[in-house]
Design a protein around this motif. Structure first.
Motif, PDB file in Angstrom:
ATOM      1  N   LEU A 224      -8.480  -3.730  -5.863  1.00 16.12           N
ATOM      2  CA  LEU A 224      -9.172  -3.680  -4.575  1.00 16.12           C
ATOM      3  C   LEU A 224      -8.856  -2.373  -3.841  1.00 16.12           C
ATOM      4  N   GLY A 225      -9.459  -2.227  -2.670  1.00 18.14           N
ATOM      5  CA  GLY A 225      -9.115  -1.113  -1.792  1.00 18.14           C
ATOM      6  C   GLY A 225      -9.300   0.251  -2.405  1.00 18.14           C
ATOM      7  N   GLU A 226     -10.432   0.448  -3.078  1.00 15.73           N
ATOM      8  CA  GLU A 226     -10.745   1.751  -3.685  1.00 15.73           C
ATOM      9  C   GLU A 226      -9.644   2.219  -4.632  1.00 15.73           C
ATOM     10  N   GLY A 227      -9.105   1.258  -5.386  1.00 14.60           N
ATOM     11  CA  GLY A 227      -8.101   1.592  -6.395  1.00 14.60           C
ATOM     12  C   GLY A 227      -6.681   1.623  -5.888  1.00 14.60           C
ATOM     13  N   ARG A 228      -6.463   1.155  -4.636  1.00 16.02           N
ATOM     14  CA  ARG A 228      -5.140   1.263  -4.025  1.00 16.02           C
ATOM     15  C   ARG A 228      -4.443  -0.076  -3.808  1.00 16.02           C
ATOM     16  N   ILE A 229      -5.126  -1.186  -4.028  1.00 18.80           N
ATOM     17  CA  ILE A 229      -4.544  -2.515  -3.827  1.00 18.80           C
ATOM     18  C   ILE A 229      -4.535  -3.260  -5.158  1.00 18.80           C
ATOM     19  N   VAL A 230      -3.350  -3.750  -5.543  1.00 20.75           N
ATOM     20  CA  VAL A 230      -3.166  -4.384  -6.849  1.00 20.75           C
ATOM     21  C   VAL A 230      -2.795  -5.847  -6.648  1.00 20.75           C
ATOM     22  N   PRO A 231      -3.767  -6.774  -6.719  1.00 16.21           N
ATOM     23  CA  PRO A 231      -3.461  -8.203  -6.579  1.00 16.21           C
ATOM     24  C   PRO A 231      -2.661  -8.724  -7.773  1.00 16.21           C
ATOM     25  N   ASN A 232      -2.189  -9.963  -7.651  1.00 17.32           N
ATOM     26  CA  ASN A 232      -1.348 -10.502  -8.711  1.00 17.32           C
ATOM     27  C   ASN A 232      -2.081 -10.653 -10.039  1.00 17.32           C
TER      28      ASN A 232
END
Length: 241
Positions: A224-232
């Motif tokens: 997510l977040g344009e490649g900046r957020i890594v969910p579980n």
């Protein structure tokens, strides 16, 4: 490579530190901690502990020691149930943002990768029923992303582990704080729901590798977040579990 680590005496931070010590590609670890870090003992040539009390301020002497660091894993954190709302906001959002701003001055003409340990439930679009931790971690994530956009050489990742499970990581067991009964009871149950489960060994390796990376946006439908957020779910995919 020289990396910075906070939260090294906690469950996630212990998992990260064990992986950093084991990785040949990590040549130096600067640990910022309020108290001594037992796991670092015996590894003084690689891991140095800086007793640091004020996480909103970084003096010139400390920054000089960190000047060639290329990345940071910010694993410091606290439960929303253990502090006041104001303290939780300060620890969860203001501390990492202050650190990112300070670390951006270490070598402003070359990249620095800042890996913030957030958590499942963090959101930039909270609703009436969103828990405090989800709101504040979401604010922290966004503040770090915005700072990264304003400072292109500050590369930010926000990583959202789920239920963090230390049981299959015996190397860190002697160094962990006593875990509350509710965690020891719930973790075996939650581990049956794979999308919510986050083992410390794999998490520590991913966090370290992200800090060692050049900080380019990640690809994947679960990112997510344009490649900046890594969910579980992305953590588990990257780890191959």
């Amino acid at each position: 490579m020289h990396l910075i680590l906070t939260g090294a005496t906690g469950v996630i931070g212990s998992g990260v530190l064990q992986q950093m010590i084991a990785m040949e590609g990590v040549s130096r670890i600067s640990i910022l901690s309020r108290r001594p870090v037992a796991m670092a003992e015996g590894h003084e040539e690689k891991a140095k502990v800086f007793i640091h009390k004020d996480y909103k301020n970084y003096d010139a002497t400390l920054l000089e020691q960190l000047k060639d660091a290329q990345g940071c894993v910010w694993a410091q954190g606290v439960s929303q149930n253990d502090v006041s709302k104001a303290e939780y906001h300060e620890i969860t959002k203001e501390y990492p943002l202050a650190a990112a701003k300070a670390f951006s001055t270490l070598h402003p003409d070359s990249p620095f990768t800042f890996v913030y340990v957030s958590g499942e439930g963090a959101t930039q679009t909270p609703g009436m029923l969103t828990a405090l931790f989800g709101k504040v971690k979401g604010l922290a994530e966004q503040a770090l992303i915005d700072f990264g956009k304003q400072n292109p050489n500050m590369k930010v990742y926000n990583v959202r582990p789920g239920a963090v499970d230390w049981r299959a990581h015996p190397e860190i067991h002697p160094f962990l704080p006593n875990q509350p009964l509710y965690k020891r009871t719930l973790i075996p149950v939650i581990s049956m729901y794979k999308s919510l489960h986050t083992p410390t060994r794999e998490l520590g390796k991913i966090l370290t590798e992200l800090a060692m990376s050049k900080g380019t946006p990640l690809d994947g439908k679960d990112i997510l977040g344009e490649g900046r957020i890594v969910p579980n779910v992305a953590i588990r995919r990257i780890a191959g579990i």
